[in-house]
Design a protein around this motif. Structure first.
Motif, short mmCIF file in Angstrom:
data_model
loop_
_atom_site.label_atom_id
_atom_site.label_comp_id
_atom_site.label_asym_id
_atom_site.label_seq_id
_atom_site.Cartn_x
_atom_site.Cartn_y
_atom_site.Cartn_z
N ILE A 66 -9.86 61.71 20.42
CA ILE A 66 -9.82 62.95 21.08
C ILE A 66 -10.09 63.76 21.76
N SER A 67 -9.63 64.81 22.49
CA SER A 67 -9.29 65.30 23.65
C SER A 67 -10.69 65.18 24.48
N PHE A 68 -10.82 65.45 25.77
CA PHE A 68 -12.43 64.95 26.09
C PHE A 68 -12.67 66.67 25.70
N ASP A 69 -12.30 67.70 25.52
CA ASP A 69 -12.46 69.16 24.70
C ASP A 69 -13.45 68.53 24.13
N ASP A 70 -13.12 68.06 22.86
CA ASP A 70 -13.61 67.89 21.72
C ASP A 70 -14.80 66.98 22.14
N PHE A 71 -15.02 65.98 22.97
CA PHE A 71 -15.87 65.69 23.67
C PHE A 71 -16.85 66.10 24.12
N ILE A 72 -16.82 67.16 24.98
CA ILE A 72 -17.61 67.77 25.09
C ILE A 72 -18.32 69.40 24.76
N LYS A 73 -17.91 68.92 23.88
CA LYS A 73 -18.47 70.42 22.16
C LYS A 73 -19.69 69.41 21.94
N MET A 74 -19.62 68.27 21.92
CA MET A 74 -21.53 67.89 21.82
C MET A 74 -22.47 67.94 22.75
N ASP A 75 -23.41 68.14 22.39
CA ASP A 75 -24.24 67.96 23.59
C ASP A 75 -25.31 67.26 22.97
N VAL A 76 -25.08 65.82 24.21
CA VAL A 76 -26.15 65.13 24.24
C VAL A 76 -27.70 65.06 25.34
N ARG A 77 -28.47 65.34 24.41
CA ARG A 77 -30.03 65.45 25.59
C ARG A 77 -30.15 64.29 25.61
N THR A 78 -31.04 64.09 26.37
CA THR A 78 -32.41 63.32 26.58
C THR A 78 -33.71 63.97 26.63
N GLY A 79 -34.70 62.83 25.35
CA GLY A 79 -36.04 63.72 24.67
C GLY A 79 -36.70 63.27 25.56
N ARG A 80 -37.78 63.29 24.63
CA ARG A 80 -39.45 62.47 24.60
C ARG A 80 -39.62 62.43 23.18
N VAL A 81 -40.07 61.78 23.06
CA VAL A 81 -41.12 61.97 21.00
C VAL A 81 -42.33 62.16 21.55
N ILE A 82 -42.85 63.05 21.29
CA ILE A 82 -44.46 63.47 21.58
C ILE A 82 -45.06 63.22 20.49
N LYS A 83 -44.48 63.73 19.59
CA LYS A 83 -45.35 62.96 18.25
C LYS A 83 -44.37 62.64 17.06
N ALA A 84 -45.12 61.33 16.27
CA ALA A 84 -44.00 60.75 14.73
C ALA A 84 -44.90 60.64 14.35
N GLY A 91 -31.96 66.30 29.42
CA GLY A 91 -30.68 65.53 30.77
C GLY A 91 -29.28 65.62 30.18
N ARG A 92 -27.86 66.34 29.88
CA ARG A 92 -27.24 66.12 29.07
C ARG A 92 -26.65 64.72 29.72
N MET A 93 -25.88 64.18 28.75
CA MET A 93 -24.43 63.00 28.50
C MET A 93 -23.55 63.42 28.90
N TYR A 94 -22.94 62.66 29.90
CA TYR A 94 -21.69 63.46 30.57
C TYR A 94 -20.85 61.67 30.65
#
Length: 112
Positions: free
Chosen positions: A4-22, A109-112
């Motif tokens: 895939i191209s870098f442009d394909d990769f950057i379309k995926m928005d991967v973020r850091t989150g904290r589990v607050i309830k489970a 926070g977004r993963m790059y």
């Protein structure tokens, strides 16, 4: 697997989150846990379910930072609407181990 191209990769928005309830998800076809994850002010709290019961309990997930794809469309899983996809990798037996930062990072926070 196709390259895939870098442009394909950057379309995926991967973020850091904290589990607050489970909580357990007994209605799921395979054992799963429902999670509510805080991704900070910009994204807010989103929910998901994951088949992670081999390594995690609902109580053990609360407070844990995880990585998730936040820009997939919502997906109905039984009576529950999943809004993000938490990321993990299988262990040697195929059970999912969640991916998260090894240090505390800002929520959203977004993963790059």
């Amino acid at each position: 697997m196709a390259e895939i191209s870098f442009d394909d990769f950057i379309k995926m928005d991967v973020r850091t989150g904290r589990v607050i309830k489970a909580e357990p998800f007994p209605e799921a076809r395979k054992p799963a846990i429902k999670m509510w994850i805080d991704f900070g002010e910009e994204i807010g709290v989103r929910k998901t379910s994951a088949q992670v019961t081999d390594h995690y309990t609902p109580e053990g997930l609360v407070g844990r930072q995880v990585m998730a794809v936040v820009n997939f469309p919502p997906r109905q899983i039984g009576p529950f609407m999943s809004e993000v996809l938490v990321l993990g990798v299988p262990d040697e037996k195929g059970a999912i181990v969640l991916i998260g930062p090894d240090q505390v990072t800002p929520l959203g926070g977004r993963m790059y």
